[in-house]
Design an enzyme around this catalytic site. Sequence first.
Site, short mmCIF file in Angstrom:
data_model
loop_
_atom_site.label_atom_id
_atom_site.label_comp_id
_atom_site.label_asym_id
_atom_site.label_seq_id
_atom_site.Cartn_x
_atom_site.Cartn_y
_atom_site.Cartn_z
N HIS A 123 -4.06 -18.80 29.33
CA HIS A 123 -4.20 -19.66 30.51
C HIS A 123 -3.53 -18.99 31.71
O HIS A 123 -2.63 -18.17 31.54
CB HIS A 123 -3.56 -21.03 30.28
CG HIS A 123 -4.11 -21.76 29.10
ND1 HIS A 123 -5.35 -22.36 29.10
CD2 HIS A 123 -3.60 -21.97 27.87
CE1 HIS A 123 -5.58 -22.93 27.93
NE2 HIS A 123 -4.53 -22.70 27.16
N ALA A 131 10.11 -12.38 9.69
CA ALA A 131 9.59 -13.73 9.86
C ALA A 131 10.18 -14.38 11.10
O ALA A 131 11.37 -14.25 11.40
CB ALA A 131 9.91 -14.57 8.63
N LYS A 142 13.64 -7.21 18.39
CA LYS A 142 14.34 -5.93 18.63
C LYS A 142 14.47 -5.18 17.31
O LYS A 142 14.49 -5.78 16.24
CB LYS A 142 15.71 -6.18 19.24
CG LYS A 142 15.67 -6.85 20.60
CD LYS A 142 17.07 -7.07 21.15
CE LYS A 142 17.01 -7.75 22.51
NZ LYS A 142 18.38 -8.00 23.06
#
Length: 204
Positions: free
Chosen positions: A119, A178, A198
């Site tokens: 968007h 995760a 990172k």
Amino acid sequence: MIKWIIGHFLFPLFCRFIKLYEVSCNIFNKSRYVYVGNGSNSVTFTATAKISGGGPNIRIGEKTIIEGLINSDQGIGAIKIGDYCYVGPNTRIWAFLEVEIGDRVLIAHNCNIFDSNCHPIDANLRAIDYQNLLKYGKNNLNGEVEHKRVQIGDDVWIGANSCIMKGVVIGSRSVIAAGSVVTKNVPEDVIVAGNPAKVIKRLK
């Protein structure tokens, strides 16, 4: 006698016909939208798999399992997935420009891979963009939504609930922990984690 015929013969036959019809429709819809490697039987689509978009823009290699959602936005975006890959349940891969995934890539469940902002950033343009979507079935008609190609190398493992954002290149053999949000390029042979992700470890 009539009840016995209906219950033991006609009704099971009807159910079998419906099942065959559903399976044939699913196969037709999938083959209509997806171009696979040599021999379409080598690609597995589970019951939860959803494919949307257009023709040759979606290409999937051999021995790949798709359990998530693959979307070529408005039939424009290109999605290329290599051989021996896995896309987990509820994972979404949306391409407005191009998402390219190498071979032997494992993508866990609930991951999101986008090559655009989806968007506009400006609130007024965002409202207009949504109105265009409702009116014409298409958004980004004026080109306000920024998009950049996403590339994922071979042997990458993307952990559950991770987000791969537009313009990101992930090097081969790297691991995305995760819950990571990847906003910048990832080198080869590293583990990244966090939001923004990172490097936390280098792999030998």
